[in-house]
Design a protein around this motif. Structure first.
Motif, mmCIF file in Angstrom:
data_model
loop_
_atom_site.group_PDB
_atom_site.id
_atom_site.type_symbol
_atom_site.label_atom_id
_atom_site.label_comp_id
_atom_site.label_asym_id
_atom_site.label_seq_id
_atom_site.Cartn_x
_atom_site.Cartn_y
_atom_site.Cartn_z
ATOM 1 N N UNK A 1 0.827 -1.217 0.000
ATOM 2 C CA UNK A 1 0.000 0.000 0.000
ATOM 3 C C UNK A 1 0.857 1.261 0.000
ATOM 4 N N UNK A 2 1.917 1.254 0.773
ATOM 5 C CA UNK A 2 2.781 2.432 0.799
ATOM 6 C C UNK A 2 3.532 2.576 -0.526
ATOM 7 N N UNK A 3 3.912 1.466 -1.143
ATOM 8 C CA UNK A 3 4.585 1.514 -2.441
ATOM 9 C C UNK A 3 3.641 2.044 -3.511
ATOM 10 N N UNK A 4 2.379 1.615 -3.503
ATOM 11 C CA UNK A 4 1.390 2.126 -4.453
ATOM 12 C C UNK A 4 1.136 3.609 -4.241
ATOM 13 N N UNK A 5 1.079 4.040 -3.005
ATOM 14 C CA UNK A 5 0.918 5.458 -2.709
ATOM 15 C C UNK A 5 2.089 6.282 -3.223
ATOM 16 N N UNK A 6 3.285 5.753 -3.044
ATOM 17 C CA UNK A 6 4.486 6.423 -3.544
ATOM 18 C C UNK A 6 4.463 6.518 -5.070
ATOM 19 N N UNK A 7 4.073 5.437 -5.744
ATOM 20 C CA UNK A 7 3.985 5.455 -7.203
ATOM 21 C C UNK A 7 2.928 6.441 -7.695
ATOM 22 N N UNK A 8 1.823 6.546 -6.992
ATOM 23 C CA UNK A 8 0.783 7.511 -7.364
ATOM 24 C C UNK A 8 1.309 8.944 -7.271
ATOM 25 N N UNK A 9 2.026 9.238 -6.218
ATOM 26 C CA UNK A 9 2.583 10.580 -6.043
ATOM 27 C C UNK A 9 3.585 10.888 -7.152
ATOM 28 N N UNK A 10 4.459 9.944 -7.462
ATOM 29 C CA UNK A 10 5.442 10.134 -8.523
ATOM 30 C C UNK A 10 4.743 10.342 -9.866
ATOM 31 N N UNK A 11 3.703 9.561 -10.144
ATOM 32 C CA UNK A 11 2.961 9.689 -11.396
ATOM 33 C C UNK A 11 2.290 11.056 -11.499
ATOM 34 N N UNK A 12 1.684 11.523 -10.417
ATOM 35 C CA UNK A 12 1.029 12.838 -10.420
ATOM 36 C C UNK A 12 2.055 13.956 -10.626
ATOM 37 N N UNK A 13 3.196 13.861 -9.984
ATOM 38 C CA UNK A 13 4.241 14.870 -10.162
ATOM 39 C C UNK A 13 4.763 14.875 -11.602
ATOM 40 N N UNK A 14 4.909 13.699 -12.190
ATOM 41 C CA UNK A 14 5.364 13.621 -13.576
ATOM 42 C C UNK A 14 4.347 14.268 -14.512
ATOM 43 N N UNK A 15 3.066 14.031 -14.281
ATOM 44 C CA UNK A 15 2.025 14.657 -15.108
ATOM 45 C C UNK A 15 2.040 16.177 -14.967
ATOM 46 N N UNK A 16 2.213 16.663 -13.758
ATOM 47 C CA UNK A 16 2.260 18.114 -13.532
ATOM 48 C C UNK A 16 3.454 18.720 -14.266
ATOM 49 N N UNK A 17 4.602 18.075 -14.194
ATOM 50 C CA UNK A 17 5.797 18.580 -14.875
ATOM 51 C C UNK A 17 5.597 18.579 -16.384
ATOM 52 N N UNK A 18 5.010 17.518 -16.919
ATOM 53 C CA UNK A 18 4.774 17.427 -18.364
ATOM 54 C C UNK A 18 3.813 18.522 -18.817
ATOM 55 N N UNK A 19 2.714 18.716 -18.084
ATOM 56 C CA UNK A 19 1.739 19.741 -18.464
ATOM 57 C C UNK A 19 2.322 21.145 -18.357
ATOM 58 N N UNK A 20 3.147 21.398 -17.363
ATOM 59 C CA UNK A 20 3.794 22.713 -17.240
ATOM 60 C C UNK A 20 4.753 22.954 -18.400
ATOM 61 N N UNK A 21 5.488 21.927 -18.789
ATOM 62 C CA UNK A 21 6.402 22.053 -19.924
ATOM 63 C C UNK A 21 5.637 22.339 -21.216
ATOM 64 N N UNK A 22 4.522 21.670 -21.412
ATOM 65 C CA UNK A 22 3.695 21.907 -22.597
ATOM 66 C C UNK A 22 3.145 23.327 -22.592
ATOM 67 N N UNK A 23 2.711 23.806 -21.433
ATOM 68 C CA UNK A 23 2.177 25.164 -21.340
ATOM 69 C C UNK A 23 3.241 26.210 -21.680
ATOM 70 N N UNK A 24 4.462 26.002 -21.211
ATOM 71 C CA UNK A 24 5.544 26.939 -21.519
ATOM 72 C C UNK A 24 5.859 26.925 -23.012
ATOM 73 N N UNK A 25 5.867 25.740 -23.622
ATOM 74 C CA UNK A 25 6.150 25.652 -25.055
ATOM 75 C C UNK A 25 5.056 26.314 -25.878
ATOM 76 N N UNK A 26 3.802 26.127 -25.481
ATOM 77 C CA UNK A 26 2.710 26.803 -26.184
ATOM 78 C C UNK A 26 2.822 28.315 -26.049
#
Length: 88
Positions: free
Chosen positions: A14-39
């Motif tokens: 459960x703690x490993x899944x929680x950690x993976x969820x946090x990492x996945x959400x942070x990766x999505x936020x970084x990707x979307x911010x990068x796309x916004x800057x490029x646009x």
């Protein structure tokens, strides 16, 4: 009477899944911010190109102000040189 033994395996998974969820959400936020800057950069480039084309047709003060605001150029001469390079 029923006797149960709890193992630590569930807690680790459960703690490993929680950690993976946090990492996945942070990766999505970084990707979307990068796309916004490029646009933003693409939009700025096309706005400069459009205003430079307008400037070559109509030499008005609001267009000079707009290009000056976008490109951080202050003098009309530098704006003219900049627009010559962009319109080429």
């Amino acid at each position: 009477m029923k006797f149960e033994v709890k193992t630590e395996k569930d807690n680790y998974s459960n703690s490993f899944l929680g950690f993976l969820r946090i990492i996945f959400k942070l990766a999505l936020i970084i990707i979307f911010c990068d796309i916004a800057v490029k646009f933003g950069n693409i939009s700025r480039y096309y706005q400069i190109e459009y205003n430079c084309k307008l400037l070559s047709i109509e030499k008005s003060k609001p267009i000079f102000k707009e290009i000056s605001r976008i490109s951080n150029l202050k003098s009309k001469q530098s704006i003219w040189e900049f627009c010559r390079e962009v319109v080429k």
